[in-house]
Design a protein around this motif. Structure first.
Motif, mmCIF file in Angstrom:
data_model
loop_
_atom_site.group_PDB
_atom_site.id
_atom_site.type_symbol
_atom_site.label_atom_id
_atom_site.label_comp_id
_atom_site.label_asym_id
_atom_site.label_seq_id
_atom_site.Cartn_x
_atom_site.Cartn_y
_atom_site.Cartn_z
ATOM 1 N N THR A 272 0.818 -1.220 0.000
ATOM 2 C CA THR A 272 0.000 0.000 0.000
ATOM 3 C C THR A 272 0.849 1.267 0.000
ATOM 4 O OG1 THR A 272 -1.851 -1.104 1.090
ATOM 5 C CG2 THR A 272 -1.745 1.289 1.269
ATOM 6 N N LYS A 273 1.833 1.331 0.883
ATOM 7 C CA LYS A 273 2.655 2.545 0.968
ATOM 8 C C LYS A 273 3.396 2.803 -0.346
ATOM 9 C CE LYS A 273 3.193 2.175 5.970
ATOM 10 N NZ LYS A 273 4.091 1.860 7.087
ATOM 11 N N GLU A 274 3.887 1.725 -0.944
ATOM 12 C CA GLU A 274 4.601 1.878 -2.213
ATOM 13 C C GLU A 274 3.654 2.413 -3.291
ATOM 14 O OE1 GLU A 274 6.691 -0.922 0.380
ATOM 15 O OE2 GLU A 274 4.592 -0.793 -0.268
ATOM 16 N N TYR A 275 2.445 1.867 -3.333
ATOM 17 C CA TYR A 275 1.462 2.306 -4.334
ATOM 18 C C TYR A 275 1.109 3.780 -4.140
ATOM 19 C CZ TYR A 275 -2.974 2.697 -6.847
ATOM 20 O OH TYR A 275 -3.974 3.107 -7.689
ATOM 21 N N ILE A 276 0.888 4.160 -2.873
ATOM 22 C CA ILE A 276 0.468 5.537 -2.587
ATOM 23 C C ILE A 276 1.577 6.543 -2.876
ATOM 24 C CG2 ILE A 276 -0.145 7.115 -0.696
ATOM 25 C CD1 ILE A 276 -1.814 4.862 0.523
ATOM 26 N N HIS A 277 2.794 6.213 -2.492
ATOM 27 C CA HIS A 277 3.863 7.215 -2.492
ATOM 28 C C HIS A 277 4.846 7.113 -3.663
ATOM 29 C CE1 HIS A 277 2.567 8.525 1.460
ATOM 30 N NE2 HIS A 277 2.679 7.298 1.925
ATOM 31 N N LYS A 278 4.755 6.053 -4.457
ATOM 32 C CA LYS A 278 5.769 5.872 -5.512
ATOM 33 C C LYS A 278 5.195 5.893 -6.922
ATOM 34 C CE LYS A 278 9.229 3.688 -2.602
ATOM 35 N NZ LYS A 278 10.143 2.536 -2.385
ATOM 36 N N GLY A 279 4.062 6.556 -7.091
ATOM 37 C CA GLY A 279 3.596 6.824 -8.446
ATOM 38 C C GLY A 279 2.390 6.044 -8.920
ATOM 39 N N GLY A 280 2.097 4.897 -8.309
ATOM 40 C CA GLY A 280 0.971 4.096 -8.763
ATOM 41 C C GLY A 280 -0.366 4.804 -8.585
ATOM 42 N N PHE A 281 -0.543 5.404 -7.418
ATOM 43 C CA PHE A 281 -1.785 6.102 -7.076
ATOM 44 C C PHE A 281 -2.025 7.256 -8.051
ATOM 45 C CE2 PHE A 281 -4.158 7.695 -2.986
ATOM 46 C CZ PHE A 281 -5.366 7.570 -3.648
ATOM 47 N N LYS A 282 -1.004 8.046 -8.280
ATOM 48 C CA LYS A 282 -1.100 9.207 -9.169
ATOM 49 C C LYS A 282 -1.357 8.774 -10.614
ATOM 50 C CE LYS A 282 -0.498 13.697 -10.051
ATOM 51 N NZ LYS A 282 -1.406 14.750 -9.583
ATOM 52 N N ARG A 283 -0.831 7.612 -10.980
ATOM 53 C CA ARG A 283 -1.074 7.085 -12.325
ATOM 54 C C ARG A 283 -2.558 6.754 -12.524
ATOM 55 N NH1 ARG A 283 1.284 1.959 -11.912
ATOM 56 N NH2 ARG A 283 -0.781 1.299 -11.200
ATOM 57 N N ASP A 284 -3.160 6.153 -11.505
ATOM 58 C CA ASP A 284 -4.548 5.703 -11.610
ATOM 59 C C ASP A 284 -5.563 6.794 -11.268
ATOM 60 O OD1 ASP A 284 -3.711 3.131 -12.346
ATOM 61 O OD2 ASP A 284 -3.456 2.550 -10.252
#
Length: 320
Positions: A272-284
Motif C-alpha cells: 500500500t505505501k509503495e502504491y500511494i507514495h511511488k507513483g501508482g496512485f497518481k497514475r490511476d
C-alpha cells in the motif's frame, strides 16, 4: 447532534435514511463498516457551519435504511452507486455536481462513484482505503486467501450466517467496541471460535474520542438491523470484480485528496505505501492533489481526529 435533520427517501427500490444539515453546495458523506451516517456526526456539523449542505445516508443494508434485498448479489458497487445517484436526484435536483467524502467501504463506493459517474462529482476526499485497480488476472478473494489465509477477516465474512452466529455469541455491543476501537496496524484475523481473541469478561476501555453514548447509538441500530447488510458488501467482492471488467485500467478523473492514519491497518497492508507514495496512485488517479498521512491515527480517523479531518475536508473542497 442538535440541528441534524433526518428523513427517509425512496430511491432505487429501497427506503434510504439520510441525516442532513446546512444550506449550500452538497457534501455527500459515505460511511464504511461497521459504521452508519453517525460516523460523520462531527463533519456534518462542521460543514453546515461553514456554508455547505451535508448529506450522510445509511447505505443499503445499514441502520435505518430499509427495503434492500438480503442476497449479497444486491450489494454490488453498481447497486450502491445507483442508490446514491438516485438520492442526489431526489434531494438535490438543482446540483449537477456534488462534493464526495468517503471512509472505509464508503471510500471504495466513492471510488466507484467517480469511475461510473465522474460527471456528478466536483471533488473527492477519501480516507483509509486507497484506490484499488482491478486485476484482470485474479479474483479478489482468491488473492486475499492466498496472501492472508482463511482467518483473514474478509475471508471469514464470506460464508452467509457463519460470522453472524459468532457475532451473536459475542454480543453486538462487544463486537462493535472491538471493531471501532481497533488500533492494531497488523492484518485483522478472526480465527473461528476465537474471533477477536480477547476474553468476553475483559472490559474494553473506550478511547477519549468515543463515548458510551456513541457506542450505544451504534448498538441500538445494529441490534435492530443485524450485521448481514454490511457483510454483504464483502460477499459481493468477486461479483464486483466480474461486473467491473469494462473498467479495467480506467482512471479516476476527479480532483482527489486522500487521508490515512499511519497506524491504519489499510495503510500498513502489503504494497500500500509503495502504491500511494511511488507513483501508482497518481497514475490511476491523475488528479490526485494531496496525500495526508496523520501520525498516531488509526482506522476510524474521522471520529478519532474530528476537528483535523473536518478542516482537511473544508480546506480542500473550498478551492472548487
Amino acid at each position: 447532534m442538535e440541528g441534524i435533520e433526518h428523513k427517509t427517501v425512496s430511491v432505487n427500490g429501497i427506503n434510504m435514511h439520510v441525516a442532513e444539515m446546512g444550506q449550500g453546495p452538497v457534501v455527500l458523506f459515505i460511511h464504511g463498516f461497521p459504521e452508519l451516517w453517525y460516523a460523520w456526526r462531527h463533519q456534518i456539523v462542521y460543514m453546515a457551519a461553514h456554508g455547505y449542505r451535508a448529506l450522510a445516508p445509511d447505505l443499503r443494508g445499514y441502520g435505518d435504511t430499509t427495503g434492500a434485498p438480503t442476497s449479497a448479489a444486491s450489494y454490488t458497487s453498481l447497486h450502491v452507486v445507483g442508490d446514491l445517484i438516485a438520492l442526489l436526484d431526489a434531494v438535490a435536483p438543482d446540483q449537477d455536481q456534488v462534493f464526495v467524502v468517503g471512509h472505509d467501504w464508503g471510500a471504495l463506493v466513492a471510488w466507484y462513484l467517480c469511475l461510473y459517474r465522474p460527471d456528478r462529482v466536483k471533488a473527492l476526499v477519501n480516507m483509509s482505503v486507497m484506490l484499488s485497480p482491478r486485476n484482470p488476472k485474479i479474483k479478489p478473494l482468491q488473492g486475499l486467501r492466498a496472501f492472508y489465509g482463511d482467518d483473514y477477516y474478509i475471508c471469514r465474512f464470506q460464508e452467509p450466517g457463519d460470522i453472524e452466529a459468532e457475532f451473536a455469541r459475542i454480543g453486538t455491543k462487544r463486537v462493535l467496541e472491538n471493531f471501532i476501537t481497533l488500533c492494531n496496524p497488523a492484518p485483522l484475523c478472526l480465527p473461528k471460535g476465537k474471533c477477536f481473541g480477547d476474553s468476553p469478561d475483559t472490559p474494553i476501555i473506550l478511547p477519549s474520542w468515543l463515548s458510551k453514548e456513541d457506542i450505544d447509538y451504534y448498538v441500538s441500530k445494529y441490534e435492530k438491523s443485524g450485521f448481514t447488510g454490511g457483510l454483504n458488501y464483502y460477499r459481493a467482492l468477486d461479483l464486483n470484480w466480474e461486473l467491473t471488467a469494462p473498467w479495467t485500467k480506467a482512471q479516476v478523473k476527479v480532483p482527489v485528496k486522500f487521508i490515512v492514519g499511519d497506524l491504519d491497518l489499510t495503510y500498513n497492508a502489503a504494497g500500500t505505501k509503495e502504491y500511494i507514495h511511488k507513483g501508482g496512485f497518481k497514475r490511476d488517479a491523475p488528479f490526485l492533489q494531496e496525500v495526508i498521512v496523520i501520525e498516531g491515527a488509526s482506522h476510524f480517523i474521522q471520529e478519532e481526529k474530528p476537528e483535523e479531518i473536518s478542516k482537511h475536508i473544508y480546506d480542500f473542497i473550498q478551492q472548487f
